[in-house]
Design a protein around this motif. Structure first.
Motif, PDB file in Angstrom:
ATOM      1  N   GLU A 132      59.233  35.102  26.722  1.00  0.00           N
ATOM      2  CA  GLU A 132      58.767  34.226  27.789  1.00  0.00           C
ATOM      3  C   GLU A 132      58.459  34.988  29.058  1.00  0.00           C
ATOM      4  OE1 GLU A 132      61.073  30.866  28.680  1.00  0.00           O
ATOM      5  OE2 GLU A 132      60.867  29.931  26.733  1.00  0.00           O
ATOM      6  N   THR A 133      59.061  36.114  29.278  1.00  0.00           N
ATOM      7  CA  THR A 133      58.798  36.911  30.468  1.00  0.00           C
ATOM      8  C   THR A 133      58.646  38.358  30.072  1.00  0.00           C
ATOM      9  OG1 THR A 133      61.141  37.278  30.894  1.00  0.00           O
ATOM     10  CG2 THR A 133      60.133  35.363  31.942  1.00  0.00           C
ATOM     11  N   VAL A 134      57.951  39.082  30.904  1.00  0.00           N
ATOM     12  CA  VAL A 134      57.755  40.501  30.687  1.00  0.00           C
ATOM     13  C   VAL A 134      58.127  41.225  31.966  1.00  0.00           C
ATOM     14  CG1 VAL A 134      56.093  42.304  30.171  1.00  0.00           C
ATOM     15  CG2 VAL A 134      55.908  40.093  29.055  1.00  0.00           C
ATOM     16  N   VAL A 135      59.028  42.162  31.883  1.00  0.00           N
ATOM     17  CA  VAL A 135      59.464  42.932  33.039  1.00  0.00           C
ATOM     18  C   VAL A 135      58.777  44.276  32.986  1.00  0.00           C
ATOM     19  CG1 VAL A 135      61.439  43.887  34.272  1.00  0.00           C
ATOM     20  CG2 VAL A 135      61.670  41.741  33.020  1.00  0.00           C
ATOM     21  N   ALA A 136      58.073  44.646  34.035  1.00  0.00           N
ATOM     22  CA  ALA A 136      57.371  45.916  34.056  1.00  0.00           C
ATOM     23  C   ALA A 136      57.074  46.294  35.497  1.00  0.00           C
ATOM     24  CB  ALA A 136      56.072  45.825  33.254  1.00  0.00           C
ATOM     25  N   ASN A 137      56.802  47.528  35.700  1.00  0.00           N
ATOM     26  CA  ASN A 137      56.458  48.040  37.016  1.00  0.00           C
ATOM     27  C   ASN A 137      54.954  48.258  37.030  1.00  0.00           C
ATOM     28  OD1 ASN A 137      56.472  49.091  39.551  1.00  0.00           O
ATOM     29  ND2 ASN A 137      57.228  51.112  38.927  1.00  0.00           N
ATOM     30  N   ILE A 138      54.188  47.215  37.388  1.00  0.00           N
ATOM     31  CA  ILE A 138      52.735  47.296  37.387  1.00  0.00           C
ATOM     32  C   ILE A 138      52.217  46.817  38.732  1.00  0.00           C
ATOM     33  CG2 ILE A 138      52.606  46.877  34.911  1.00  0.00           C
ATOM     34  CD1 ILE A 138      51.724  44.036  35.567  1.00  0.00           C
ATOM     35  N   SER A 139      50.945  47.113  38.988  1.00  0.00           N
ATOM     36  CA  SER A 139      50.327  46.685  40.245  1.00  0.00           C
ATOM     37  C   SER A 139      50.063  45.188  40.226  1.00  0.00           C
ATOM     38  CB  SER A 139      49.009  47.439  40.450  1.00  0.00           C
ATOM     39  OG  SER A 139      48.123  47.187  39.377  1.00  0.00           O
ATOM     40  N   THR A 140      50.158  44.584  41.386  1.00  0.00           N
ATOM     41  CA  THR A 140      49.984  43.136  41.511  1.00  0.00           C
ATOM     42  C   THR A 140      48.926  42.829  42.557  1.00  0.00           C
ATOM     43  OG1 THR A 140      51.774  43.003  43.137  1.00  0.00           O
ATOM     44  CG2 THR A 140      52.360  42.663  40.822  1.00  0.00           C
ATOM     45  N   ILE A 141      48.392  41.622  42.483  1.00  0.00           N
ATOM     46  CA  ILE A 141      47.402  41.155  43.454  1.00  0.00           C
ATOM     47  C   ILE A 141      47.679  39.692  43.749  1.00  0.00           C
ATOM     48  CG2 ILE A 141      45.578  42.750  42.745  1.00  0.00           C
ATOM     49  CD1 ILE A 141      44.373  40.402  41.156  1.00  0.00           C
ATOM     50  N   LYS A 142      46.999  39.180  44.773  1.00  0.00           N
ATOM     51  CA  LYS A 142      47.024  37.758  45.089  1.00  0.00           C
ATOM     52  C   LYS A 142      45.617  37.189  44.964  1.00  0.00           C
ATOM     53  CE  LYS A 142      50.968  37.303  48.242  1.00  0.00           C
ATOM     54  NZ  LYS A 142      51.391  36.835  49.587  1.00  0.00           N
ATOM     55  N   PRO A 143      45.479  35.957  44.470  1.00  0.00           N
ATOM     56  CA  PRO A 143      44.141  35.339  44.430  1.00  0.00           C
ATOM     57  C   PRO A 143      43.564  35.238  45.831  1.00  0.00           C
ATOM     58  CG  PRO A 143      45.690  34.106  43.082  1.00  0.00           C
ATOM     59  CD  PRO A 143      46.503  35.097  43.859  1.00  0.00           C
ATOM     60  N   GLU A 144      42.277  35.458  45.930  1.00  0.00           N
ATOM     61  CA  GLU A 144      41.583  35.438  47.213  1.00  0.00           C
ATOM     62  C   GLU A 144      40.634  34.249  47.266  1.00  0.00           C
ATOM     63  OE1 GLU A 144      38.735  38.325  49.964  1.00  0.00           O
ATOM     64  OE2 GLU A 144      39.490  39.009  48.016  1.00  0.00           O
ATOM     65  N   GLU A 145      40.738  33.456  48.318  1.00  0.00           N
ATOM     66  CA  GLU A 145      39.856  32.299  48.487  1.00  0.00           C
ATOM     67  C   GLU A 145      38.620  32.726  49.259  1.00  0.00           C
ATOM     68  OE1 GLU A 145      39.927  27.623  49.978  1.00  0.00           O
ATOM     69  OE2 GLU A 145      41.641  28.930  50.343  1.00  0.00           O
ATOM     70  N   LYS A 146      37.454  32.558  48.648  1.00  0.00           N
ATOM     71  CA  LYS A 146      36.208  32.972  49.279  1.00  0.00           C
ATOM     72  C   LYS A 146      35.023  32.342  48.558  1.00  0.00           C
ATOM     73  CE  LYS A 146      36.224  37.174  46.461  1.00  0.00           C
ATOM     74  NZ  LYS A 146      36.170  38.646  46.482  1.00  0.00           N
ATOM     75  N   ALA A 147      33.845  32.446  49.160  1.00  0.00           N
ATOM     76  CA  ALA A 147      32.581  32.038  48.542  1.00  0.00           C
ATOM     77  C   ALA A 147      31.860  33.306  48.094  1.00  0.00           C
ATOM     78  CB  ALA A 147      31.725  31.245  49.516  1.00  0.00           C
ATOM     79  N   VAL A 148      31.423  33.345  46.861  1.00  0.00           N
ATOM     80  CA  VAL A 148      30.882  34.564  46.260  1.00  0.00           C
ATOM     81  C   VAL A 148      29.433  34.335  45.841  1.00  0.00           C
ATOM     82  CG1 VAL A 148      31.131  36.174  44.337  1.00  0.00           C
ATOM     83  CG2 VAL A 148      33.166  35.253  45.455  1.00  0.00           C
ATOM     84  N   PRO A 149      28.532  35.268  46.142  1.00  0.00           N
ATOM     85  CA  PRO A 149      27.174  35.183  45.591  1.00  0.00           C
ATOM     86  C   PRO A 149      27.221  35.353  44.079  1.00  0.00           C
ATOM     87  CG  PRO A 149      27.272  36.699  47.461  1.00  0.00           C
ATOM     88  CD  PRO A 149      28.689  36.383  47.086  1.00  0.00           C
ATOM     89  N   ALA A 150      26.520  34.474  43.368  1.00  0.00           N
ATOM     90  CA  ALA A 150      26.551  34.503  41.909  1.00  0.00           C
ATOM     91  C   ALA A 150      25.142  34.303  41.375  1.00  0.00           C
ATOM     92  CB  ALA A 150      27.490  33.429  41.360  1.00  0.00           C
ATOM     93  N   THR A 151      24.972  34.580  40.097  1.00  0.00           N
ATOM     94  CA  THR A 151      23.694  34.401  39.417  1.00  0.00           C
ATOM     95  C   THR A 151      23.914  33.696  38.091  1.00  0.00           C
ATOM     96  OG1 THR A 151      23.859  36.572  38.352  1.00  0.00           O
ATOM     97  CG2 THR A 151      22.691  36.465  40.471  1.00  0.00           C
ATOM     98  N   VAL A 152      22.860  33.091  37.580  1.00  0.00           N
ATOM     99  CA  VAL A 152      22.898  32.456  36.264  1.00  0.00           C
ATOM    100  C   VAL A 152      21.631  32.870  35.520  1.00  0.00           C
ATOM    101  CG1 VAL A 152      21.850  30.345  37.209  1.00  0.00           C
ATOM    102  CG2 VAL A 152      23.005  30.277  35.005  1.00  0.00           C
ATOM    103  N   GLU A 153      21.814  33.294  34.279  1.00  0.00           N
ATOM    104  CA  GLU A 153      20.698  33.735  33.449  1.00  0.00           C
ATOM    105  C   GLU A 153      20.107  32.536  32.703  1.00  0.00           C
ATOM    106  OE1 GLU A 153      19.536  36.749  33.586  1.00  0.00           O
ATOM    107  OE2 GLU A 153      21.151  37.449  34.908  1.00  0.00           O
ATOM    108  N   MET A 154      18.776  32.455  32.663  1.00  0.00           N
ATOM    109  CA  MET A 154      18.083  31.339  32.021  1.00  0.00           C
ATOM    110  C   MET A 154      16.953  31.876  31.145  1.00  0.00           C
ATOM    111  SD  MET A 154      17.758  28.816  35.349  1.00  0.00           S
ATOM    112  CE  MET A 154      16.663  29.987  36.168  1.00  0.00           C
ATOM    113  N   GLU A 155      16.636  31.114  30.112  1.00  0.00           N
ATOM    114  CA  GLU A 155      15.504  31.421  29.246  1.00  0.00           C
ATOM    115  C   GLU A 155      14.515  30.264  29.325  1.00  0.00           C
ATOM    116  OE1 GLU A 155      15.129  34.291  27.812  1.00  0.00           O
ATOM    117  OE2 GLU A 155      17.129  35.005  28.407  1.00  0.00           O
ATOM    118  N   GLY A 156      13.227  30.592  29.351  1.00  0.00           N
ATOM    119  CA  GLY A 156      12.243  29.519  29.486  1.00  0.00           C
ATOM    120  C   GLY A 156      10.887  29.922  28.951  1.00  0.00           C
ATOM    121  N   ILE A 157       9.886  29.146  29.324  1.00  0.00           N
ATOM    122  CA  ILE A 157       8.529  29.323  28.812  1.00  0.00           C
ATOM    123  C   ILE A 157       7.544  28.940  29.912  1.00  0.00           C
ATOM    124  CG2 ILE A 157       8.317  26.982  27.884  1.00  0.00           C
ATOM    125  CD1 ILE A 157       6.843  28.187  25.495  1.00  0.00           C
ATOM    126  N   ILE A 158       6.416  29.607  29.925  1.00  0.00           N
ATOM    127  CA  ILE A 158       5.344  29.285  30.864  1.00  0.00           C
ATOM    128  C   ILE A 158       4.552  28.107  30.308  1.00  0.00           C
ATOM    129  CG2 ILE A 158       3.313  30.140  32.072  1.00  0.00           C
ATOM    130  CD1 ILE A 158       5.876  31.512  32.894  1.00  0.00           C
TER     131      ILE A 158
END
Length: 435
Positions: free
Chosen positions: A83-109
């Motif tokens: 249920e738990t894992v004990v280890a000495n590893i690097s940690t982070i915290k979630p960051e609240e922000k707005a991020v530029p993103a993209t979406v890939e699309m397929e289409g036709i002329i």
């Protein structure tokens, strides 16, 4: 007498000592005997057996006095190791922000549907001469398409000539006669020539009001949905047996090839309101893209789109989203995005497959590196630090932008998680999530 009293006292002391020993032995027998696993102390049974986790033999333990109170810290130490894992590893915290993103699309002329025109017949009659001979023939605005004999047009011309000659002062009546001819398809140039020559024409020319190229009504314009009509293989029987023409692959049987003849013929009769031709102006085209259902709410009108051509590596067009289809087509789970191509394009051709990359900015949300989230197939997991250990926690992920992934549920800004969740994987059964 004194001797008898001493003997009696000695007997009483002996009896009391025997009772005390029996009571002590009875108390030891009354002490509860339980059996536990040396590796998993949380496994406790009232009789001998084996541990259900590691299958080791249980050992006896005797509890004297009051039961030990299981505190929160003790419960943490006694919980299963998976249920738990004990280890000495690097940690982070979630960051609240707005991020530029993209979406890939397929289409036709495809065609701009606002530039597909229909030329109907305004009068009934007979086609005397036909100047449009084949599909996709280019025409210009004002070009003569055909000459038609129509008794109705002949009568209307003679009525105008009679009014001009017999009642030239009745301007209103003459204008009404001209307007009738205009509604029957006559141009102002034809009316001026009629008045100037005072001769009615028995064949009347029909002119194109549009630029573009001709498409007959036995030909359909390409759409963004590929044809689903199967091609009959050679030897499969039916009308398609022996047809090995690769140009007919995926095409309906009623769709002629480019350059085939129109369905109009010289000498055939037409009726009022009958569609004669369609004219397509290819100067303005658009691209229709299929966008996944989960990305529909992210894209808005005006979002920039970069269009690439798989058949033309290195060629790109910059455009913008103009329209989002407000419903799904039957049997599809994709929304359609319409993008107008800028100006007159030499690269784009109707029916050409293209790819698009739409850019947008996400709403403020929690973001973590992609390595911090482990995808188990049916769920995603992040390892949250709890009192020095890392406990797997189910999370709901959203958009992925570069090396970042959006977390919609399961974490807060104050949580501390493992920066890399991959170290946890020994086997899938190793990760146990408490609901």
């Amino acid at each position: 007498m004194k001797r008898y009293l001493n003997i009696l006292l000695l007997l009483l002391l002996t009896a009391f000592s025997a009772c005390s020993e029996q009571a002590h032995e009875h108390g030891e027998a009354a002490a509860e005997t339980t059996y536990t696993c040396p590796m998993h102390p949380q496994i406790v049974q009232d009789e001998p057996g084996t541990c259900p986790i590691c299958h080791m033999d249980l050992v006896a333990q005797t509890t004297h006095g009051e039961a030990i109170e299981i505190t929160e810290d003790l419960a943490f130490l006694l919980q299963p190791t998976n249920e738990t894992v004990v280890a000495n590893i690097s940690t982070i915290k979630p960051e609240e922000k707005a991020v530029p993103a993209t979406v890939e699309m397929e289409g036709i002329i495809t065609y701009d549907e606002r530039r597909i025109y229909s030329i109907p017949s305004r009068v009934g009659g007979r086609i005397e001469k036909l100047f449009v001979k084949y599909n996709y023939q280019p025409i210009n605005k004002g070009q003569k398409l055909m000459e038609v004999y129509s008794p109705e047009l002949v009568t209307a011309q003679k009525e105008l000539l009679y009014l001009v000659q017999s009642a030239p002062e009745d301007k209103a009546l003459i204008e009404a006669a001209k307007q009738r001819l205009r509604l029957l398809g006559a141009t102002d140039a034809q009316l001026n020539r009629l008045i100037r020559t005072s001769e009615a024409s028995y064949t009347f020319g029909i002119y194109s009001p549009y630029d573009g190229y001709v498409i007959g009504f036995n030909t359909t314009a390409p759409s963004a949905t590929p044809s689903s009509v199967p091609v009959t293989a050679p030897g499969a029987g039916g009308m398609g047996t022996g047809n090995t023409n690769p140009g007919m692959a995926g095409a309906g049987a009623a769709t002629p090839a480019a350059g085939s003849e129109l369905q109009l013929r010289e000498g055939m009769y037409i009726t009022t309101g009958q569609p004669l031709l369609r004219v397509v102006n290819p100067n303005q085209l658009w691209a229709e893209f299929n966008i996944p259902a989960g990305e529909v709410t992210s894209i808005a009108k005006g979002a920039p789109v970069q269009i690439t051509f798989p058949a033309l590596p290195g060629e790109k067009l910059e455009a913008q989203v103009d329209f989002l289809q407000p419903f799904y087509e039957a049997g599809e789970n994709f929304a359609k995005v319409r993008v107008y191509l800028p100006g007159q394009q030499q690269l784009a051709r109707v029916g050409q497959l293209v790819s698009g990359t739409a850019s947008y900015t996400t709403a403020p949300a929690l973001w973590v590196p992609r390595e911090a989230v482990l995808d188990l197939g049916t769920t995603s997991v992040a390892f949250k630090q709890v009192r020095g250990a890392f406990k797997p926690t189910a999370v709901t992920v959203g958009t992925t932008a570069g090396n970042q992934v959006q977390v919609l549920a399961g974490l807060t800004k104050s949580d501390i998680i493992a920066a890399n969740a991959q170290f946890m994987i020994d086997s899938e059964s190793f990760v146990k999530i408490n609901e």
